[in-house]
Design a protein around this motif. Structure first.
Motif, PDB file in Angstrom:
ATOM      1  N   ASN A 141      36.055  56.756  23.522  1.00 15.33           N
ATOM      2  CA  ASN A 141      36.041  55.427  24.151  1.00 15.33           C
ATOM      3  C   ASN A 141      36.888  54.446  23.350  1.00 15.33           C
ATOM      4  O   ASN A 141      36.568  54.134  22.203  1.00 15.33           O
ATOM      5  N   HIS A 142      37.940  53.947  23.976  1.00 13.03           N
ATOM      6  CA  HIS A 142      38.854  53.016  23.301  1.00 13.03           C
ATOM      7  C   HIS A 142      38.519  51.560  23.622  1.00 13.03           C
ATOM      8  O   HIS A 142      38.989  50.659  22.957  1.00 13.03           O
ATOM      9  N   ILE A 143      37.763  51.350  24.702  1.00 14.98           N
ATOM     10  CA  ILE A 143      37.531  49.969  25.171  1.00 14.98           C
ATOM     11  C   ILE A 143      36.058  49.616  25.041  1.00 14.98           C
ATOM     12  O   ILE A 143      35.222  50.122  25.787  1.00 14.98           O
ATOM     13  N   PHE A 144      35.750  48.751  24.097  1.00 17.86           N
ATOM     14  CA  PHE A 144      34.375  48.250  23.953  1.00 17.86           C
ATOM     15  C   PHE A 144      34.184  47.019  24.851  1.00 17.86           C
ATOM     16  O   PHE A 144      33.242  46.946  25.638  1.00 17.86           O
ATOM     17  N   ILE A 145      35.090  46.050  24.738  1.00 15.96           N
ATOM     18  CA  ILE A 145      35.048  44.858  25.596  1.00 15.96           C
ATOM     19  C   ILE A 145      36.400  44.726  26.291  1.00 15.96           C
ATOM     20  O   ILE A 145      37.446  44.734  25.639  1.00 15.96           O
ATOM     21  N   ALA A 146      36.366  44.565  27.619  1.00 13.03           N
ATOM     22  CA  ALA A 146      37.581  44.283  28.387  1.00 13.03           C
ATOM     23  C   ALA A 146      37.407  42.951  29.104  1.00 13.03           C
ATOM     24  O   ALA A 146      36.299  42.614  29.542  1.00 13.03           O
ATOM     25  N   GLY A 147      38.490  42.201  29.201  1.00 18.88           N
ATOM     26  CA  GLY A 147      38.485  40.963  29.992  1.00 18.88           C
ATOM     27  C   GLY A 147      39.510  41.124  31.107  1.00 18.88           C
ATOM     28  O   GLY A 147      40.712  41.205  30.842  1.00 18.88           O
ATOM     29  N   ILE A 148      39.043  41.234  32.347  1.00 13.88           N
ATOM     30  CA  ILE A 148      39.938  41.462  33.480  1.00 13.88           C
ATOM     31  C   ILE A 148      40.099  40.140  34.226  1.00 13.88           C
ATOM     32  O   ILE A 148      39.116  39.581  34.732  1.00 13.88           O
ATOM     33  N   ASP A 149      41.328  39.626  34.288  1.00 13.21           N
ATOM     34  CA  ASP A 149      41.584  38.339  34.930  1.00 13.21           C
ATOM     35  C   ASP A 149      41.862  38.525  36.417  1.00 13.21           C
ATOM     36  O   ASP A 149      42.755  39.293  36.797  1.00 13.21           O
ATOM     37  N   LEU A 150      41.102  37.785  37.246  1.00 17.99           N
ATOM     38  CA  LEU A 150      41.252  37.868  38.701  1.00 17.99           C
ATOM     39  C   LEU A 150      41.703  36.536  39.272  1.00 17.99           C
ATOM     40  O   LEU A 150      41.325  35.471  38.766  1.00 17.99           O
ATOM     41  N   THR A 157      41.774  36.840  49.166  1.00 14.41           N
ATOM     42  CA  THR A 157      41.768  38.210  48.633  1.00 14.41           C
ATOM     43  C   THR A 157      41.874  38.168  47.110  1.00 14.41           C
ATOM     44  O   THR A 157      42.714  37.447  46.571  1.00 14.41           O
ATOM     45  N   TYR A 158      41.030  38.975  46.462  1.00 10.30           N
ATOM     46  CA  TYR A 158      41.095  39.047  45.000  1.00 10.30           C
ATOM     47  C   TYR A 158      42.226  39.969  44.559  1.00 10.30           C
ATOM     48  O   TYR A 158      42.438  41.040  45.137  1.00 10.30           O
ATOM     49  N   PHE A 159      42.930  39.558  43.505  1.00  7.31           N
ATOM     50  CA  PHE A 159      43.950  40.392  42.856  1.00  7.31           C
ATOM     51  C   PHE A 159      43.683  40.387  41.356  1.00  7.31           C
ATOM     52  O   PHE A 159      43.265  39.367  40.798  1.00  7.31           O
ATOM     53  N   VAL A 160      43.969  41.514  40.712  1.00  5.77           N
ATOM     54  CA  VAL A 160      43.930  41.522  39.243  1.00  5.77           C
ATOM     55  C   VAL A 160      45.238  40.920  38.750  1.00  5.77           C
ATOM     56  O   VAL A 160      46.322  41.322  39.199  1.00  5.77           O
ATOM     57  N   LEU A 161      45.135  39.958  37.855  1.00 11.52           N
ATOM     58  CA  LEU A 161      46.342  39.344  37.295  1.00 11.52           C
ATOM     59  C   LEU A 161      46.701  39.964  35.951  1.00 11.52           C
ATOM     60  O   LEU A 161      47.881  40.180  35.656  1.00 11.52           O
ATOM     61  N   GLU A 162      45.690  40.245  35.141  1.00 11.58           N
ATOM     62  CA  GLU A 162      45.938  40.818  33.805  1.00 11.58           C
ATOM     63  C   GLU A 162      44.737  41.642  33.372  1.00 11.58           C
ATOM     64  O   GLU A 162      43.604  41.341  33.750  1.00 11.58           O
TER      65      GLU A 162
END
Length: 496
Positions: A141-150, A157-162
């Protein structure tokens, strides 16, 4: 009292024309009952609460002092449960695929060998660390915390920005925004069915402690610390808050030492071995023996201890190759490749400027596009074509021609808006949403996340370093959305 605006050409989180949407009606009615003086008083009370508690962030190089309180707006973003269910599933799917990608490119590299992603794009990436090839991380597991910007477009409509997989900041503001809202507006919480954040720190602690280094005996309790760059770091408040809430010690590099490939914390009683480091400093500064030799923030030889399996470092080293803005375009393909599923959340169309034909088209349409430096964050080194002057466009053309692989282009999305109350009036502001996922043995998505708002009227930049602020984010509980009108309590559509 509420003198609102018409939603117009933009998708509005609260309004449909001039009327509140069903899931906002109850909130709207309650807010509408306040006088202007009461709204002003509550606004001031909220800002004072942030100041009293020392809830701050740092702006490097700012005039008039670098430390500021986060501007807060008390009109929340409200998301119905069904909509949130889709977001939650989409974020989990994305984080799972990104983790598979990181595990793969530091090991077998099947995605490169199968020709899905150009080898050059990975090997030339400044955040790809050859030193990490073949290094085993706890349960892969490489990702403990992720922040996904929408973001949302004009159709809602939702899009992922980053994707932010290195040191996503701001999670402390999610909790403090909720605390301040409860303190200043208790009336909003008495009759609304809002998902609680109360158990989220327990989930985070469980995910943290799941990252046992492979040399730790099975019956031993892991000891964890949070490694900060110190009080001058822009997210220092975040570091302090998380260390307190997770009940782990906040340390700087000078507090740690490596002996015999093991990491120890210096205490007044002597050295104490530690097993897990939630680090909030960048890869380059972690170990002056391996990375930047001028780093005073890290710990010499810590990478040797990492490779020996005596310490877990979270998030894993080298995650930056997966959240690079150039790699972002390939995430839907990663989902199909590793998970054999179609992406739940959409990407924004992205043009790679190292491609000759795409670059030629972009250079001819810069007035319609957003240009971003793949390595920059916080809204820096970015051109918003429709708002740019001829001089700014000419300057960016020169930058692109000098180093095309450093930039990407995306169409200008008509970011959704929501009402904000500042200077005694309501006005529409553009918003986005950072959703946090915590990955231990499974993935937990924090209900809501950090709604960021461009408080400067007309601005599209929501980053706090450039005048942005924050809002509380409410996720409605499923049962309340289906409650019968005969209920004695106030329902979300405002009926009794």
């Amino acid at each position: 009292m509420m003198n609102l605006y018409e939603s117009g050409l933009f998708f509005d989180e609260m309004l449909d024309g001039k009327q509140p949407k069903p899931h906002y009606r109850s909130f709207y009615q309650k807010l509408n009952a306040f006088s202007k003086a009461q709204l002003d008083e509550k606004y001031q009370q909220a800002q004072s609460s942030f100041l009293r508690q020392g809830i701050t962030f740092t702006v490097y190089g700012a005039q008039g002092g670098t430390e500021r309180t986060m501007p807060f707006d008390f009109v929340p973003i409200i998301i119905p449960y069904k909509q949130w269910e889709m977001i939650e599933a989409g974020v989990k799917q994305r984080v799972q695929a990104l983790n598979c990608f990181l595990q793969d490119i530091y090991d077998k590299q099947t995605i490169i060998n199968d020709g899905l992603i150009p080898r050059q794009l990975i090997e030339n990436n400044p955040y790809y660390y050859y030193q990490m090839l073949g290094v085993k991380v706890p349960f892969d597991n490489h990702i403990f915390i992720a922040g996904i910007d929408l973001i949302r477009d004009e159709h809602g409509t939702y899009f992922v920005l980053e994707d932010n997989l290195r040191n996503p900041s701001g999670i402390s503001y999610v909790f403090q925004n909720r605390y301040v809202m409860k303190e200043v507006y208790p009336e909003f919480f008495s009759k609304h069915a809002i998902q609680s954040l109360d158990k989220q720190m327990a989930y985070m602690k469980k995910a943290l402690l799941a990252h046992r280094p492979r040399c730790l005996p099975p019956d031993a309790e892991p000891r964890a610390v949070l490694l900060t760059a110190g009080m001058y770091n822009s997210a220092y408040y975040d570091h302090v808050f998380l260390a307190q809430q997770l009940n782990i010690q906040l340390v700087e590099g000078r507090d740690l030492v490596v002996q015999n490939d093991k990491v120890y914390k210096k205490t007044i009683y002597g050295l104490e071995q530690i097993d897990i480091i939630y680090r909030r400093i960048d890869d380059d500064f972690l170990d002056p023996i391996v990375f930047r030799e001028d780093s005073l923030l890290g710990v010499p030889h810590i990478i040797a201890a990492y490779k020996a399996g005596n310490i877990a470092i979270l998030n894993a080293i080298g995650n930056g190759v997966a959240d690079d803005k150039a790699m972002y375009a390939y995430v839907p393909d990663m989902i199909r490749y590793y998970l054999k599923e179609e992406p739940i959340l959409q990407n924004v169309t992205t043009y790679h400027l190292s491609d000759d034909s795409q670059r030629t088209w972009v250079l001819a349409h810069m007035k319609e596009l957003v240009i971003k430096n793949v390595s920059a964050s916080g809204g820096y080194d970015m051109l918003i074509g429709p708002h740019a002057s001829e001089d700014e466009i000419a300057r960016f053309k020169q930058k692109i021609n000098e180093k095309p692989s450093q930039y990407i282009a995306q169409p200008t999305i008509k970011l959704s808006r929501a009402p904000a109350f500042q200077n005694s009036r309501f006005y529409p502001c553009h918003v986005d949403l950072r959703v946090y996922a915590m990955k231990g043995e499974d993935i937990n998505v924090l209900p809501g996340g950090l709604s960021r708002v461009a408080l400067k009227e007309g601005s599209l930049v929501v980053n706090s370093s450039q005048g942005g602020g924050a809002k509380d984010t409410w996720i409605l509980k499923e049962e309340w959305q289906h409650a019968k009108p005969s209920s004695r309590r106030t329902l979300l559509d405002g009926k009794i």
